[in-house]
Design a protein around this motif. Structure first.
Motif, short mmCIF file in Angstrom:
data_model
loop_
_atom_site.label_atom_id
_atom_site.label_comp_id
_atom_site.label_asym_id
_atom_site.label_seq_id
_atom_site.Cartn_x
_atom_site.Cartn_y
_atom_site.Cartn_z
N ASN A 1 0.82 -1.21 0.00
CA ASN A 1 0.00 0.00 0.00
C ASN A 1 0.86 1.27 0.00
OD1 ASN A 1 -2.64 1.10 -0.15
ND2 ASN A 1 -2.57 1.62 2.02
N TRP A 2 2.01 1.18 -0.65
CA TRP A 2 2.91 2.33 -0.75
C TRP A 2 2.38 3.32 -1.79
CZ3 TRP A 2 6.43 5.43 0.99
CH2 TRP A 2 7.26 6.16 0.15
N LYS A 3 2.06 4.51 -1.36
CA LYS A 3 1.60 5.60 -2.22
C LYS A 3 2.55 6.77 -1.98
CE LYS A 3 -1.90 3.13 -3.43
NZ LYS A 3 -1.92 2.52 -4.76
N ARG A 4 3.56 6.87 -2.80
CA ARG A 4 4.66 7.80 -2.53
C ARG A 4 4.19 9.24 -2.26
NH1 ARG A 4 8.04 10.00 -7.12
NH2 ARG A 4 9.74 11.21 -6.20
N PRO A 5 3.39 9.86 -3.12
CA PRO A 5 3.01 11.25 -2.82
C PRO A 5 2.15 11.38 -1.57
CG PRO A 5 1.82 10.43 -4.74
CD PRO A 5 2.86 9.41 -4.42
N LEU A 6 1.23 10.42 -1.38
CA LEU A 6 0.36 10.50 -0.20
C LEU A 6 1.13 10.20 1.08
CD1 LEU A 6 -2.43 10.91 0.99
CD2 LEU A 6 -2.93 8.50 0.54
N ASN A 7 2.02 9.20 1.03
CA ASN A 7 2.80 8.88 2.23
C ASN A 7 3.76 10.01 2.60
OD1 ASN A 7 2.91 5.39 1.27
ND2 ASN A 7 1.66 6.35 2.84
N CYS A 8 4.28 10.70 1.62
CA CYS A 8 5.11 11.87 1.92
C CYS A 8 4.27 12.97 2.57
CB CYS A 8 5.78 12.39 0.65
SG CYS A 8 7.06 11.30 -0.02
N LEU A 9 3.03 13.11 2.10
CA LEU A 9 2.12 14.08 2.73
C LEU A 9 1.81 13.68 4.16
CD1 LEU A 9 0.38 16.63 2.33
CD2 LEU A 9 -1.45 15.12 1.52
N HIS A 10 1.70 12.35 4.41
CA HIS A 10 1.43 11.86 5.77
C HIS A 10 2.55 12.23 6.74
CE1 HIS A 10 -1.38 8.56 4.04
NE2 HIS A 10 -2.08 9.61 4.44
N VAL A 11 3.78 12.31 6.25
CA VAL A 11 4.89 12.69 7.12
C VAL A 11 4.66 14.07 7.72
CG1 VAL A 11 7.37 13.17 7.18
CG2 VAL A 11 6.51 11.22 5.87
#
Length: 540
Positions: free
Chosen positions: A309-319
């Motif tokens: 479930n890696w979503k690079r742009p969304l996971n970066c936003l989660h940071v």
């Protein structure tokens, strides 16, 4: 604060604002001030209606957060903590996962509600009422409903083990209520008893399987059956099943970061939307706002998917959004709004640091393959979803206290009805669905096994967190006869099942189910009559 309704309507607002007992600790909204100061007296029914709708939506927030975000991240954490792939060890690890991580995930709304309620002596009755009320409801209505839906043979040894442990927990709670306080040793005793329960479950299962010589053999008549991999329901993590995203290999040029972000933030599966009836669509529309906010602030790691479930742009936003969420919900934003040296706010510092880390992760990763440290997002998602549940539980407790003051109802009756029903509705549907699908023994075991976690961890952890070095105890003054009616009803229902189930040779049918449901209806009538003082103790 209950005296406000006895005042003249023109004095309500002044009474609320001048009475220290009317202050609501924690939470983002002042419900008492809203209903008695913002709304004029003639619009009190409108205010109550709006509060009731908001109460219902808070239960939806709790359910969505626990099911779609809290539980999947707990599952990912437990998967990452597994150190051995040996079959026997894996089997015991899965069992340990079921009685710890899974129980925590399913009981998160109950436990967080209890922790919040115990934080204020004025709302401790809500916690007692909810924990005991949910116990009576689950062990009678839900267990009886399972027997009505599909008669079955109960798993004898797990049933007797769980009922005995639960009766011990109820007895301990009865004793601390009688004493009127719970000390540090007693709070630790609750948590220690749950640890002993977990070890007992694991040890008994290990001994039984070792005696039979097959670690993963078919369950015996005393052991609850487990569904096979084919029969297990689809993972409840975000962006799977409910959100309808298909994971298929795509060339980097075919799926840009912007497209990944917009797809990941879509809480609707349009194919499922077309197949579902109108009432499902209406309920889904009501959940879309909270699901969208949760998708923006809570990362989810799914070990069952190839890309985790890696979503690079969304996971970066989660940071950026997840730490910001945590500090703005902790103590209702008090820490987040704190000014460092009276100049720079804490939320500004978190935003700055989070933005830098997010940019670094975005530059050093790609859209196709998750980084090696992706499991860290599971811990971040667990913390963020826990903060969401805690915030919703705080609002829930405050609004229930407000409704109690408006209608002159005790916290105990609100806990055993609204709070208990709201927190148990998810378990009710899941257990009955499991029974219809052919797993009544598993559903029946869940009725007794899950609530052990709720009472032991809910009371133990809830009281432990309120203790300080200067005051290592929590006052638990029963506010009425209703508390004792509730404790007695729960104990009696457990004794009834403990005696009647073995007497039927663990063959449970419709007669048993009808008796349990009739018992709950009788208990509810007695509880309400006690609340309205139709039934009361005669004073000499």
């Amino acid at each position: 604060c209950w005296e406000v309704r006895k005042q003249n309507s023109s004095e309500w607002c002044h009474f609320i604002q001048s009475n220290p007992d009317c202050r609501l600790d924690g939470g983002f909204l002042d419900y008492l001030n809203g209903v008695f100061c913002v709304f004029p007296p003639r619009l009190l029914p409108l205010a109550v209606t709006l509060y009731a709708l908001w109460l219902l939506y808070l239960f939806i927030i709790l359910g969505v957060t626990a099911e779609k975000f809290f539980c999947p991240n707990l599952s990912a954490i437990s998967t990452n903590l597994k150190l051995s792939h040996n079959v026997a060890v894996f089997s015991l690890t899965s069992l340990l996962h079921g009685v710890t991580f899974l129980a925590f995930g399913n009981g998160a709304p109950d436990v967080f509600s209890a922790v919040v309620a115990f934080s204020d002596p004025r709302t401790a009755g809500l916690a007692i009422g909810a924990i005991f009320g949910a116990g009576v409801f689950v062990t009678t209505v839900v267990a009886g409903g399972i027997a009505l839906v599909k008669p079955f043979t109960a798993a004898s040894r797990p049933f007797l083990r769980d009922v005995i442990f639960y009766m011990v927990a109820v007895f301990l709670t009865f004793m601390v209520l009688y004493l009127g306080r719970i000390r540090l040793g007693e709070a630790l005793g609750y948590l220690g008893l749950y640890v002993f329960y977990v070890l007992t479950v694991v040890l008994c299962t290990w001994i039984h399987r070792r005696q039979r010589g097959d670690g993963l053999a078919h369950p015996g008549p005393w052991e609850p059956e487990m569904p096979t991999d084919v029969e297990e329901p689809e993972s409840s993590g975000t962006n799977s099943g409910d959100y309808g995203e298909e994971y298929r290999p795509l060339l980097p040029s075919q799926e840009t970061s912007l497209r990944i972000l917009t797809t990941a933030l879509s809480p609707l599966d349009y194919r499922k939307w077309r197949r579902k009836p109108w009432y499902w669509r209406l309920f889904k529309v009501s959940k879309v706002p909270v699901e969208l906010v949760l998708l923006l602030t809570v990362p989810v790691v799914d070990p069952d998917k190839d890309d985790l479930n890696w979503k690079r742009p969304l996971n970066c936003l989660h940071v950026l959004t997840s730490p910001l969420l945590c500090i703005l919900t902790l103590k209702s934003g008090a820490y987040g709004l704190y000014q460092i040296q009276g100049v720079f706010p804490v939320w500004g510092l978190v935003t700055l640091v989070g933005s830098v880390v997010a940019i670094i992760i975005f530059i050093t990763t790609n859209n196709e393959e998750p980084p090696k440290y992706h499991c860290v997002f599971a811990f971040l998602g667990f913390l963020a979803s826990a903060m969401w549940i805690n915030a919703a539980a705080t609002e829930l407790v405050n609004i229930l206290r407000t409704l109690g003051i408006i209608f002159q109802l005790s916290n105990t009756v609100l806990g055993l009805t609204l709070l208990a029903w709201g927190n148990s509705i998810g378990d009710t549907f899941s257990d009955l669905t499991m029974a219809r699908q052919g797993y009544p023994r598993m559903a029946f075991s869940a009725c007794f096994g899950g609530i052990i976690f709720n009472i032991l961890v809910g009371v133990g952890l809830g009281c432990l967190l309120q203790m300080t070095s200067s005051q290592p105890l929590v006052e638990l003054e029963p506010d009425s006869l209703l508390v004792w009616v509730l404790a007695g009803a729960l104990g009696l229902s457990l004794v009834f099942s403990f005696v009647s189930v073995p007497a039927q040779c663990f063959q449970l049918g419709k007669a048993y189910g009808i008796c349990l449901i009739a018992y709950y209806l009788a208990f509810l009538c007695v509880a309400l009559l006690t609340e309205f003082r139709v039934i009361r103790l005669s004073t000499p």
